[in-house]
Design a protein around this motif. Structure first.
Motif, PDB file in Angstrom:
ATOM      1  N   GLY A 103       0.837  -1.188   0.000  1.00  0.00           N
ATOM      2  CA  GLY A 103       0.000   0.000   0.000  1.00  0.00           C
ATOM      3  C   GLY A 103       0.870   1.234   0.000  1.00  0.00           C
ATOM      4  O   GLY A 103       2.063   1.167   0.310  1.00  0.00           O
ATOM      5  N   LEU A 149      -5.554  -2.732  -1.229  1.00  0.00           N
ATOM      6  CA  LEU A 149      -6.832  -2.042  -1.013  1.00  0.00           C
ATOM      7  C   LEU A 149      -7.970  -3.055  -0.926  1.00  0.00           C
ATOM      8  O   LEU A 149      -7.888  -4.140  -1.504  1.00  0.00           O
ATOM      9  CB  LEU A 149      -7.136  -1.104  -2.186  1.00  0.00           C
ATOM     10  N   TYR A 169      -3.681   3.508  -9.534  1.00  0.00           N
ATOM     11  CA  TYR A 169      -2.798   3.163  -8.419  1.00  0.00           C
ATOM     12  C   TYR A 169      -1.353   3.322  -8.882  1.00  0.00           C
ATOM     13  O   TYR A 169      -1.001   2.904  -9.979  1.00  0.00           O
ATOM     14  CB  TYR A 169      -3.064   1.730  -7.952  1.00  0.00           C
TER      15      TYR A 169
END
Length: 173
Positions: A103, A149, A169
């Motif tokens: 992340g 996510l 992303y």
């Protein structure tokens, strides 16, 4: 206006689902864990092999396939929205300790700003870790980490099709 009653769906670790990816093909996905580190969401693995819509392989041959992607989601929402269906189960969920998620806080942007396309601010974790581990750059085994996510059901279908999701992303190289 007719209101459709939501299906009552119970999903359990080991459940296997069929996901149509176009009018002729499908892939399979298995619920393999719940991850307290990421909102106690379901963790699924989607398998590489594509099957004809009419194929009904046995569960063991499905889970012997290579994994295309692992992701966090809520499996029952996909069933309720008729995006996939539960077709069986297997107690073999693979080695969940090998799976790494990544992340970054460089995701998203304000209106009018350019999104960040390349991040040098990563954190990683494994299923059930108590905390994220800040690594800044993704190196060695962390380069294989999956986006961590919690993905909505339509995004899971995109992943099953082999597409990048979410599209905006950041990359790591």
């Amino acid at each position: 206006l007719k209101i459709k009653k939501a299906k009552r769906v119970l999903t359990k670790i080991g459940d296997i689902f069929s996901i149509p990816i176009n009018k002729k093909e499908k892939r399979y996905m298995q619920l393999i864990a719940f991850d307290l580190t990421q909102l106690n969401s379901d963790v699924v693995r989607i398998f590489e092999k594509k099957y004809a819509i009419e194929d009904n392989p046995d569960m063991e041959s499905i889970i012997e396939d290579n994994v295309l992607v692992c992701a966090h989601c809520v499996t029952k929402f996909g069933v309720q929205r008729d995006l996939w269906e539960k077709v069986g189960k297997s107690p073999d969920v693979g080695n969940i300790r090998e799976i790494i998620f990544k992340g970054t806080s460089d995701y998203g942007h304000k209106q009018g700003e350019e999104p960040i396309k390349l991040s040098y601010n990563w954190h990683i974790w494994r299923i059930g870790d108590e905390n994220f581990t800040n690594v800044r750059n993704l190196e060695d085994e962390n380069r294989k980490a999956y986006v961590g996510l919690v993905i909505n059901p339509l995004g899971i279908v995109e992943l099953a099709k082999g597409n990048k999701y979410p599209l905006n992303y950041p990359a790591f190289e």
